[in-house]
Write a protein that holds these residues in place. Structure first.
Motif, PDB file in Angstrom:
ATOM      1  N   THR A   1       0.853  -1.197   0.000  1.00 57.23           N
ATOM      2  CA  THR A   1       0.000   0.000   0.000  1.00 57.23           C
ATOM      3  C   THR A   1       0.883   1.239   0.000  1.00 57.23           C
ATOM      4  OG1 THR A   1      -1.813  -1.068   1.205  1.00 57.23           O
ATOM      5  CG2 THR A   1      -1.727   1.330   1.311  1.00 57.23           C
TER       6      THR A   1
ATOM      7  N   VAL B   1       0.563   5.393   0.815  1.00 58.76           N
ATOM      8  CA  VAL B   1      -0.291   6.376   1.489  1.00 58.76           C
ATOM      9  C   VAL B   1       0.193   7.767   1.098  1.00 58.76           C
ATOM     10  CG1 VAL B   1      -1.140   7.245   3.693  1.00 58.76           C
ATOM     11  CG2 VAL B   1      -0.718   4.788   3.389  1.00 58.76           C
TER      12      VAL B   1
ATOM     13  N   PRO C   1      -5.220   6.794   8.210  1.00 58.68           N
ATOM     14  CA  PRO C   1      -5.309   5.877   7.065  1.00 58.68           C
ATOM     15  C   PRO C   1      -4.176   4.854   7.018  1.00 58.68           C
ATOM     16  CG  PRO C   1      -5.627   8.159   6.365  1.00 58.68           C
ATOM     17  CD  PRO C   1      -5.113   8.197   7.762  1.00 58.68           C
TER      18      PRO C   1
ATOM     19  N   VAL D   1      -3.917   5.023  -1.002  1.00 57.03           N
ATOM     20  CA  VAL D   1      -4.790   5.706  -0.050  1.00 57.03           C
ATOM     21  C   VAL D   1      -4.320   7.151   0.087  1.00 57.03           C
ATOM     22  CG1 VAL D   1      -5.668   5.732   2.329  1.00 57.03           C
ATOM     23  CG2 VAL D   1      -5.052   3.559   1.269  1.00 57.03           C
TER      24      VAL D   1
ATOM     25  N   ARG E   1      -7.202  13.606  -1.886  1.00 56.40           N
ATOM     26  CA  ARG E   1      -7.896  12.803  -2.889  1.00 56.40           C
ATOM     27  C   ARG E   1      -8.209  13.629  -4.126  1.00 56.40           C
ATOM     28  NH1 ARG E   1      -9.562  10.048   1.705  1.00 56.40           N
ATOM     29  NH2 ARG E   1     -11.140  11.571   2.298  1.00 56.40           N
TER      30      ARG E   1
END
Length: 281
Positions: free
Chosen positions: A180, A182, A236, A250, A257
């Motif tokens: 992942t 971030v 997150p 994320v 975002r």
């Protein structure tokens, strides 16, 4: 008794790394909080005590640009805890400048910490993560998706990290390791302060770039005046740490975002250029 899951986090002396270490410990993880200089652990230690998690946080030295330091730290973790379930690559360093005015040594230093440090730490941790069917979580930046003025070396490193992790993800998944990234935006932390920028001196030395640099500094100051807290940015990361199936990418806020979405939908690059050119006018 079940052995608690163990997470190693880099760059925990302040900011997002410190907040993530506290949050991971509060979530029940054995937390290996690493930093280049363990003499700076006082703030973390106090926060751990204040949050009642001092018994779950262990401070260790790890310098992401020193392979021997990485190996020694991981050897200690496995010897003492028997496992490593997650790695959070958080350590990083800002670099402000433009290529005509920056030395190649400055560019290489930014790449060494922000890219090669991530690669080296991930590479060393993967055998242990593979054994635990664990995960790698890497704190990149919105600057890993959107190139930003006077952040050429920093964004280049973060773009490289995102490309590295996106390429690694399916390969790692084939052996049971989740990946992942971030992407925080502006965070009210010591990250920028630690850069040690002398703004007047930098502008004075900028020559023809001085007006653009002044405009950039004004815009950046406004962004950090409205920044999210390290704890908000860490949430997150903990979500990715504890999720059954963590997503690959994320962002840490609605603003992040929206910002990243600009580049993901920008096939010809015009939207990003229109946005960022306004920062230097």
């Amino acid at each position: 008794m079940t052995t608690p899951n163990t997470v190693l986090i880099t760059g925990t002396s302040s900011g997002i790394g410190l907040a993530t270490a506290i949050a991971a410990a509060r979530a029940g993880w054995t937390t290996i909080a690493t930093m280049r200089d363990t003499g700076k652990a006082e703030v973390l230690s106090k926060a751990a005590a204040d949050n009642g998690v001092a018994d779950r946080i262990q401070v260790k030295r790890l310098d992401v640009v020193d392979p021997e330091s990485i190996a020694a730290c991981l050897d200690e973790v496995i010897a003492e805890h028997g496992r490593l379930d997650a790695l959070v690559n958080n350590a990083g360093a800002a670099q402000v400048g433009t290529i005509e005015l920056s030395s190649l040594d400055e560019v290489r230093a930014a790449m060494e910490v922000n890219f090669f440090g991530v690669v080296a730490t991930t590479r060393a941790a993967l055998p242990h993560l593979r054994a635990a069917q664990g995960r790698v979580i890497t704190v990149t930046s919105v600057g890993g998706a959107v190139g930003q003025p006077f952040n050429e070396a920093y964004c280049a490193a973060k773009f490289a990290v995102e490309g590295f992790m996106q390429s690694l993800a399916p390969v790692a998944a084939s052996v049971g390791v989740d990946i992942t990234v971030v992407e925080p935006g502006a965070v009210a932390s010591e990250f920028v302060a630690n850069l040690g920028v002398d703004r007047p001196a930098l502008v004075a030395a900028a020559g023809p770039y001085a007006p653009a640099l002044e405009a950039y500094f004004a815009r950046t100051q406004h962004a950090f005046d409205n920044a999210q807290t390290p704890a908000e940015a860490a949430a997150p990361i903990i979500g990715a740490l504890t999720a059954d199936r963590p997503p690959f990418r994320v962002q840490t806020s609605d603003w992040a975002r929206d910002f990243v979405a600009t580049t993901l939908a920008d096939l010809d690059g015009s939207a990003v250029q229109t946005l960022t050119r306004a920062w230097v006018r």
